[in-house]
Design an enzyme around this catalytic site. Structure first.
Site, PDB file in Angstrom:
ATOM      1  N   GLY A 282       2.574  -2.158   4.622  1.00  0.00           N
ATOM      2  CA  GLY A 282       3.030  -3.391   5.237  1.00  0.00           C
ATOM      3  C   GLY A 282       2.017  -4.407   5.688  1.00  0.00           C
ATOM      4  O   GLY A 282       2.379  -5.324   6.436  1.00  0.00           O
TER       5      GLY A 282
ATOM      6  N   THR B 158       0.841  -1.182   0.000  1.00  0.00           N
ATOM      7  CA  THR B 158       0.000   0.000   0.000  1.00  0.00           C
ATOM      8  C   THR B 158       0.880   1.236   0.000  1.00  0.00           C
ATOM      9  O   THR B 158       2.098   1.141  -0.059  1.00  0.00           O
ATOM     10  CB  THR B 158      -0.925  -0.027   1.239  1.00  0.00           C
ATOM     11  OG1 THR B 158      -1.790   1.085   1.196  1.00  0.00           O
ATOM     12  CG2 THR B 158      -0.137   0.027   2.526  1.00  0.00           C
TER      13      THR B 158
END
Length: 492
Positions: free
Chosen positions: A396, A313
């Protein structure tokens, strides 16, 4: 945008649109976003720009992670931008125009930009799979080879898509000429998204969750995100004595790791609250957090593993000159999403449907209209007066709350500066693409003494390189007397 007097949400929309062009492997128009906003007085909102499950039956086989079978949701990032712009105008007095915020991204897509080292890495890493991904050859790979870092990449199809959005508005993505092009491209790839699926895509506005930590109030997004997990971790740590420990020591990291483990035990119950009963109050109440904290021993590690989720992301944060704050994560879930380009639009579609389960009784079983479980965890910290002090977030997946536990304890418990807090050694509990063991990954600059001590406490320790991108790529924006300061992760 900030220099021109724009609000924090306006700046994020413009930056988010540009990221959809220059970071196509991590986020884009075919993905989602989770927003936290707080005005100068601390009034706070959460915008869940999450695509819902499409109108189709429950899959009868395990859901794949790539390809047409992984596309089980719509994409809501564009609707989220429009929702945030409306909030900016109504609540913050913003005057930014939609077309002005989207146009810079269209220009970059048309004129081109250098391929980043991150994009080059993830293209090369996925090259054996990319050969089967429609639309990637000639766009992100050339003659079967990945585009190298620094290569000039033009995306004319995406530029045309962004031009259409700038001219016709966000809803054209869902109900207009652009929607028809998107549907045609997805249908050509065997994906059964209907026009009604796109038309029904709407951002949910709700209140963020909040929990005190030391002398601040932390905000996080509610279910179906793991924001509640971050608040549990910090709530557990708030009941432990960190002040007497050395920052970055084995004792400090051990408490963070154990808090993560105990919070993650409740995570399997997180799902779309419209489809599942989630006792948020119980999960964040004093009795629950007291009990979890009491199970942590300073000299012994809790056995692991627990299920692990992959994902990538991009984090964006802004504080404007008036003190209004926005903290946002945009994502197409895995790097390169589902590996599907929607026809001639240049849009890479997400594989967030892979976060659903095909077992009917599972709390995250797929259902039309349902939002999948989400790892996105943007945050805002309010000061003692209830006003935004800093915004934070990281890339993450499962590692997001783990990274943030280290970042926040360095900032708050140890009064570290932003650069020191962002550079401090981190851990990652779980598997990675290079190590499928459910071990405790520790960054190399923690040092052999810290790693040895953690091993003696019962952790299965595995070293990863210093400043490894596996440990998250975080960002911070802090309110200052002069305005605001932004700080990026050295791992990025």
């Amino acid at each position: 945008m900030l220099d021109a007097g724009g609000t924090a949400p306006e700046a994020i929309i413009a930056a988010g649109a540009v990221l959809s062009v220059v970071a196509p492997h991590f986020c884009g128009l075919g993905g989602d976003a989770v927003w936290l906003v707080a005005d100068r007085m601390g009034d706070r909102r959460c915008f869940l720009a999450i695509g819902q499950g499409i109108d189709r039956p429950l899959p009868t086989a395990p859901i794949p992670t790539r390809g047409a079978g992984a596309v089980l949701t719509t994409a809501a990032v564009v609707d989220g931008w429009a929702h945030a712009l409306d909030y900016s105008a109504r609540v913050l007095g913003g005057t930014g125009k939609w077309q002005d915020l989207i146009a810079p991204a269209a220009t970059i897509a048309r004129q081109g930009h250098p391929v980043s080292t991150s994009q080059a890495f993830w293209t090369e890493f996925r090259l054996p799979e990319i050969a089967d991904w429609p639309g990637f050859e000639g766009l992100f790979v050339a003659d079967g080879q990945p585009l190298r870092a620094g290569t000039h990449l033009r995306q004319p199809a995406l530029a045309e898509t962004l031009d259409t959005l700038a001219e016709r508005g966000a809803r054209d993505f869902y109900e207009g000429t652009l929607a028809r092009r998107i549907l045609r491209g997805l249908h050509d790839n065997g994906i059964p998204i209907a026009a009604t699926d796109l038309a029904q895509t709407r951002t949910r506005e709700t209140l963020p969750l909040s929990a005190p930590y030391r002398n601040r109030l932390l905000l996080a997004p509610p279910p179906p995100t793991q924001g509640i997990t971050l608040l549990q971790i910090m709530g557990i740590l708030g009941r432990l004595e960190l002040a007497g420990l050395t920052a970055g020591s084995a004792a400090h990291l051990h408490l963070c790791i154990e808090a993560v483990k105990h919070a993650f035990k409740d995570r399997p119950s997180i799902a779309d609250p419209k489809f599942a009963a989630i006792d948020v109050e119980r999960m964040l109440c004093d009795a629950t957090l007291d009990a979890k904290a009491a199970k942590i021993f300073p000299n012994r590690a809790l056995p692991w593993p627990e299920p692990w989720q992959h994902g990538d992301t991009a984090f964006l944060g802004a504080i404007d000159s008036a003190g209004n704050a926005a903290s946002v994560l945009q994502s197409t879930y895995f790097d390169w999403g589902a590996g599907v380009v929607a026809g001639d639009t240049g849009i890479v579609w997400q594989n967030r449907g892979a976060a659903f389960n095909s077992a009917p009784a599972h709390v995250n079983a797929f259902a039309p209209g349902k939002l999948p479980f989400y790892t996105l965890t943007p945050g805002i910290a309010l000061n003692g007066a209830g006003r935004p002090e800093f915004v934070f977030g990281t890339q993450g997946a499962d590692g997001q709350p783990q990274t943030l536990s280290v970042l926040l304890t360095h900032l708050i418990d140890y009064q570290a500066g932003p650069a020191e807090a962002l550079g401090a050694p981190r851990f990652l509990l779980g598997r990675t693409f290079s190590d499928q063991r459910d071990s405790l990954k520790i960054e190399g600059h923690a040092g052999p003494e810290v790693m040895g001590r953690l091993a003696r406490l019962g952790h299965e320790v595995a070293a990863i390189p210093a400043y490894s991108p596996l440990a998250g790529q975080a960002g911070l924006v802090l309110r200052t007397a002069e305005g605001a300061d932004g700080h990026h992760d050295p791992r990025g």
